[in-house]
Design an enzyme around this catalytic site. Structure first.
Site, PDB file in Angstrom:
ATOM      1  N   TYR A  60      12.452  -6.457  16.997  1.00 18.00           N
ATOM      2  CA  TYR A  60      11.540  -7.392  16.146  1.00 18.00           C
ATOM      3  C   TYR A  60      10.790  -8.211  16.912  1.00 18.00           C
ATOM      4  O   TYR A  60      11.199  -9.128  17.862  1.00 18.00           O
ATOM      5  CB  TYR A  60      12.728  -8.133  15.495  1.00 18.00           C
ATOM      6  CG  TYR A  60      13.551  -7.475  14.435  1.00 18.00           C
ATOM      7  CD1 TYR A  60      13.109  -6.040  13.828  1.00 18.00           C
ATOM      8  CD2 TYR A  60      14.874  -7.713  13.940  1.00 18.00           C
ATOM      9  CE1 TYR A  60      13.849  -5.171  12.958  1.00 18.00           C
ATOM     10  CE2 TYR A  60      15.639  -6.702  13.113  1.00 18.00           C
ATOM     11  CZ  TYR A  60      15.003  -5.711  12.882  1.00 18.00           C
ATOM     12  OH  TYR A  60      15.920  -4.921  12.008  1.00 18.00           O
ATOM     13  N   HIS A 123      19.597   1.773  16.525  1.00 22.30           N
ATOM     14  CA  HIS A 123      18.355   1.427  15.499  1.00 22.30           C
ATOM     15  C   HIS A 123      17.329   2.412  14.930  1.00 22.30           C
ATOM     16  O   HIS A 123      16.799   3.223  15.752  1.00 22.30           O
ATOM     17  CB  HIS A 123      17.543   0.270  16.202  1.00 22.30           C
ATOM     18  CG  HIS A 123      16.735  -0.557  15.450  1.00 22.30           C
ATOM     19  ND1 HIS A 123      16.158  -1.715  15.682  1.00 22.30           N
ATOM     20  CD2 HIS A 123      16.356  -0.363  14.092  1.00 22.30           C
ATOM     21  CE1 HIS A 123      15.584  -2.111  14.684  1.00 22.30           C
ATOM     22  NE2 HIS A 123      15.686  -1.606  13.722  1.00 22.30           N
TER      23      HIS A 123
HETATM   24  P1  NAD Z   1      13.756  -8.556   3.048  1.00 17.61           P
HETATM   25  O1  NAD Z   1      13.996  -8.004   1.726  1.00 17.61           O
HETATM   26  O2  NAD Z   1      14.998  -9.572   3.295  1.00 17.61           O
HETATM   27  O3  NAD Z   1      12.566  -9.639   2.822  1.00 17.61           O
HETATM   28  C1  NAD Z   1      12.343 -10.464   3.966  1.00 17.61           C
HETATM   29  C2  NAD Z   1      11.087 -11.356   3.359  1.00 17.61           C
HETATM   30  O4  NAD Z   1      11.250 -12.018   2.116  1.00 17.61           O
HETATM   31  C3  NAD Z   1      10.638 -12.297   4.398  1.00 17.61           C
HETATM   32  O5  NAD Z   1       9.073 -12.373   4.303  1.00 17.61           O
HETATM   33  C4  NAD Z   1      11.032 -13.598   3.885  1.00 17.61           C
HETATM   34  O6  NAD Z   1      10.152 -14.938   4.417  1.00 17.61           O
HETATM   35  C5  NAD Z   1      10.939 -13.400   2.442  1.00 17.61           C
HETATM   36  N1  NAD Z   1      12.050 -14.249   1.610  1.00 17.61           N
HETATM   37  C6  NAD Z   1      13.302 -14.602   2.142  1.00 17.61           C
HETATM   38  N2  NAD Z   1      13.818 -15.366   1.245  1.00 17.61           N
HETATM   39  C7  NAD Z   1      12.891 -15.591   0.166  1.00 17.61           C
HETATM   40  C8  NAD Z   1      12.903 -16.394  -0.996  1.00 17.61           C
HETATM   41  N3  NAD Z   1      13.852 -17.054  -1.336  1.00 17.61           N
HETATM   42  N4  NAD Z   1      11.973 -16.299  -1.687  1.00 17.61           N
HETATM   43  C9  NAD Z   1      10.582 -15.602  -1.243  1.00 17.61           C
HETATM   44  N5  NAD Z   1      10.431 -14.802  -0.063  1.00 17.61           N
HETATM   45  C10 NAD Z   1      11.663 -14.938   0.479  1.00 17.61           C
HETATM   46  O7  NAD Z   1      13.412  -7.708   4.266  1.00 17.61           O
HETATM   47  P2  NAD Z   1      13.868  -7.772   5.824  1.00 17.61           P
HETATM   48  O8  NAD Z   1      13.682  -9.115   6.452  1.00 17.61           O
HETATM   49  O9  NAD Z   1      13.110  -6.735   6.147  1.00 17.61           O
HETATM   50  O10 NAD Z   1      15.303  -7.397   5.763  1.00 17.61           O
HETATM   51  C11 NAD Z   1      16.558  -8.445   6.125  1.00 17.61           C
HETATM   52  C12 NAD Z   1      17.104  -8.237   7.300  1.00 17.61           C
HETATM   53  O11 NAD Z   1      17.616  -7.035   7.606  1.00 17.61           O
HETATM   54  C13 NAD Z   1      16.025  -7.976   8.664  1.00 17.61           C
HETATM   55  O12 NAD Z   1      15.564  -9.226   9.173  1.00 17.61           O
HETATM   56  C14 NAD Z   1      17.079  -7.302   9.719  1.00 17.61           C
HETATM   57  O13 NAD Z   1      17.835  -8.035  10.147  1.00 17.61           O
HETATM   58  C15 NAD Z   1      17.655  -6.095   8.610  1.00 17.61           C
HETATM   59  N6  NAD Z   1      17.068  -4.992   8.760  1.00 17.61           N
HETATM   60  C16 NAD Z   1      17.292  -3.893   9.585  1.00 17.61           C
HETATM   61  C17 NAD Z   1      16.698  -2.718   9.336  1.00 17.61           C
HETATM   62  C18 NAD Z   1      17.206  -1.672  10.273  1.00 17.61           C
HETATM   63  O14 NAD Z   1      18.139  -1.883  11.099  1.00 17.61           O
HETATM   64  N7  NAD Z   1      16.610  -0.424  10.271  1.00 17.61           N
HETATM   65  C19 NAD Z   1      15.713  -2.348   8.360  1.00 17.61           C
HETATM   66  C20 NAD Z   1      15.246  -3.655   7.545  1.00 17.61           C
HETATM   67  C21 NAD Z   1      16.052  -4.628   7.633  1.00 17.61           C
END
Ligand code: NAD
Length: 319
Positions: A60, A123
């Site tokens: 990230y 990952h």
């Molecule tokens: P998400 O679906 O959580 O969306 C994140 C987005 O939503 C960001 O732009 C954030 O600013 C916004 N957001 C958060 N709260 C909000 C709210 N209340 N209102 C409006 N917008 C809001 O997607 P993500 O960040 O990709 O996924 C969450 C976490 O999961 C990642 O940070 C990571 O730690 C993990 N993840 C891991 C993998 C993997 O291992 N392959 C893949 C995807 C995500």
């Protein structure tokens, strides 16, 4: 009045994690630029409000998210949080070799300013050779576990079948956790089909991206979002519909994901104090017995029906 956050066991690890988990990818400025002070304040607010599970990766922001998270956690007592990071995926590409993942864990420990990592996850394994993950990566991580550098082992990926492939071929108890993303949200519920299998394998289940990486938000997804146009446009229509009803689609979406009792923690990406407060407020109001709202929920479901479970390809063809 709503209570505090709730906590659930993460599989058989003994870790009791907050049902709302902190996704730290936005701290690597992957959605938009985030100032370091804001990132640190966001993490501190999450801890203050009871979030105890933080997920990050060296991938990230090309290690930026780990660096910033490490700075934020420096002043927090280690017993206040569980830390999950990953190995095998880097800004420069994929490498699941024993040598690289062992070195990677050492680098993560340093960037995160900790002596151990609670959960180390391979990952996005669909981009590597699954047989290498089984025969080389996991054994290397087991050695790090013996050395006390990591406590538990997990795998992450988009296609659900890669979890089945690996879990069917490792000794029971080797893999403690799986992290699935974008498959348990308003527009895609395919993770539900794999839950009985995963429970049978006694692994903890983490659901990430309840907002489908920005699709289910008012500001919409980032440029790099891999979803097909049809899905982006249906989600934008659903968001508009919710706005017209005076509700944020993000709230509805987070509520939906948090309601599933088989998910130990739902990871949502956050990069501002306001987002933490807003999301914690949603989690506090959750009542599993209660069906999600209602008419609006059904209207959104109807709008998303033509794109239900539509996803995108990820990883090697053979996986
Ligand atoms: P998400 O679906 O959580 O969306 C994140 C987005 O939503 C960001 O732009 C954030 O600013 C916004 N957001 C958060 N709260 C909000 C709210 N209340 N209102 C409006 N917008 C809001 O997607 P993500 O960040 O990709 O996924 C969450 C976490 O999961 C990642 O940070 C990571 O730690 C993990 N993840 C891991 C993998 C993997 O291992 N392959 C893949 C995807 C995500």
């Amino acid at each position: 009045m709503a209570g505090g956050l709730s906590y659930r066991q993460l599989g058989t690890t003994g870790l009791k994690v907050s049902t709302l988990g902190f996704g730290a990818s936005p701290l690597g400025s992957v959605f938009w630029p985030v100032k370091e002070d804001d990132a640190i304040a966001t993490v501190h607010e999450a801890i203050r409000l009871g979030i105890n599970f933080f997920d990050v990766s060296p991938y990230y922001g090309a290690t930026l998210a780990e660096q910033v998270l490490g700075k934020a956690l420096k002043s927090i007592p280690r017993e206040k949080y569980y830390l999950s990071t990953k190995c095998g995926r880097y800004a420069e590409g994929f490498d699941f070799s024993a040598k690289r993942v062992s070195q990677s864990v050492d680098e993560s420990l340093e960037r995160l300013n900790v002596e151990y990592i609670d959960l180390i996850q391979c990952h996005d394994i669909e981009f590597g050779s699954l047989d290498q993950v089984i025969s080389e990566t996991i054994p290397a991580l087991l050695k790090l576990k013996e050395m006390g550098k990591v406590r538990f082992i997990g795998i992450t990926g988009l296609p659900l079948k890669v979890f089945h492939y690996v879990l069917d071929r490792v000794e029971p108890g080797t893999i403690d956790v799986v992290l699935s993303y974008c498959h348990l949200s308003l527009n895609d519920t395919t993770l539900l089909e794999s839950i009985p299998y995963l429970k049978g394998k006694k692994v903890g289940i983490i659901n990430a991206s309840p907002l489908s990486m920005g699709l289910l938000t008012d500001h919409g997804p980032p440029e790099w979002h891999p979803a097909p146009e049809q899905l982006k446009s249906a989600c934008a229509d659903a968001a508009k519909h919710c706005r017209e009803r005076g509700v944020s689609i993000s709230k509805l979406a987070l509520e939906y994901s948090l309601k599933n009792p088989d998910i130990s923690t739902t990871l949502i990406g956050m990069s501002s104090v306001e987002q933490v407060r807003e999301n914690v407020a949603v989690a506090r109001e959750i009542n599993i017995e209660q069906q999600p709202d209602h008419e609006l929920y059904q209207e959104v479901e109807h709008l998303l029906q033509p794109v239900k479970n539509l996803t995108w390809s990820s990883g090697r063809q053979e996986n």
